[in-house]
Scaffold this active site. Sequence first.
Site, PDB file in Angstrom:
ATOM      1  N   HIS A 131       4.006   1.076   2.376  1.00  0.00           N
ATOM      2  CA  HIS A 131       5.296   0.647   2.051  1.00  0.00           C
ATOM      3  C   HIS A 131       5.783   1.455   0.324  1.00  0.00           C
ATOM      4  O   HIS A 131       7.009   1.349   0.726  1.00  0.00           O
ATOM      5  CB  HIS A 131       4.762  -0.714   0.755  1.00  0.00           C
ATOM      6  N   HIS A 165       0.771  -0.581   0.199  1.00  0.00           N
ATOM      7  CA  HIS A 165       0.129  -0.082   0.296  1.00  0.00           C
ATOM      8  C   HIS A 165       0.668   1.298  -0.339  1.00  0.00           C
ATOM      9  O   HIS A 165       1.961   1.143   0.062  1.00  0.00           O
ATOM     10  CB  HIS A 165      -0.927  -0.030   0.833  1.00  0.00           C
ATOM     11  N   SER A 191      -2.438  -0.323   6.609  1.00  0.00           N
ATOM     12  CA  SER A 191      -2.128  -1.428   7.379  1.00  0.00           C
ATOM     13  C   SER A 191      -2.195  -2.604   6.187  1.00  0.00           C
ATOM     14  O   SER A 191      -3.800  -1.969   5.541  1.00  0.00           O
ATOM     15  CB  SER A 191      -1.712  -1.629   8.639  1.00  0.00           C
TER      16      SER A 191
END
Length: 280
Positions: free
Chosen positions: A36, A33, A185
């Site tokens: 990252h 996502h 997350s």
Amino acid sequence: MEVFKTIKSLQQSLTEDSQNKTVGLVPTMGALHEGHLSIIDKAKKENDIVIASIFVNPTQFDKKEDLINYPSTLESDLDALEKRGCDFVFTPTIEEIYGGATKSESFDFKGLDKEMEGKFRTGHFDGVATIVKKLFIITSPDNAYFGEKDFQQLQIIRQMVKTEGLTVKIIPVEIYRESDGLAMSSRNTRLNEAQRKAAPEIYQTLLKGKKLFQQGDLEKVKSFVKNELIQNKELVLEYFEIADNESLKPVSKLDPTMSYRAFIAVFAGDVRLIDNIALN
């Protein structure tokens, strides 16, 4: 962008391409996502070559169902990494990493693993450190990047590097949040509509707790957080701790020369969400 499945092929290309160049490593378990990708962006700015690894590491899961349910989105992950300018991607199999013995090493984390997450996830940090150490040995990076959402993990990796005498520099990256404050997350996609609507209260409660912290009454902060979340029927508090930044030990008395951070874990249904915030 080049994609490698074997250690040998990755190391061969690194030997050929990384002479007199800095190498940055971004370890991931995929299901990427924007959080990252923000880490990839930072690594790109600070290194000549950026390697992302995508490997769902079995030894760090204390619950088999979490391993089974972990999302796999390799095709879209690779597309996102290429668009962000990642140079190498390492996507090994479990066999490639562990051979016939899928088990963790044991490490001395100087007590960092006994606090917070360590109380609820037996063996988790040995599993994390095992795969991270393997990736460091395989890729020999100058720098490795880890998000501060998993702040305890970040400190444990720093300790592992020190204990093992590795030369890689560990670089933290600030938590990337949704527009409503929820820490980004892969697990957020598992929240139903009501849970997703409720989840931003975790960060809002941390922010309010931070303001209260300035008054110096730790018990008041803890009571506030507990009472705030108990009113939300979608969220169940697992733990809230105020801890020393370095040792991660919970504090009962403040020292103005020390840095402190608040840590929280909350269940929304069966989805476990964690967050943290610097307090001073």
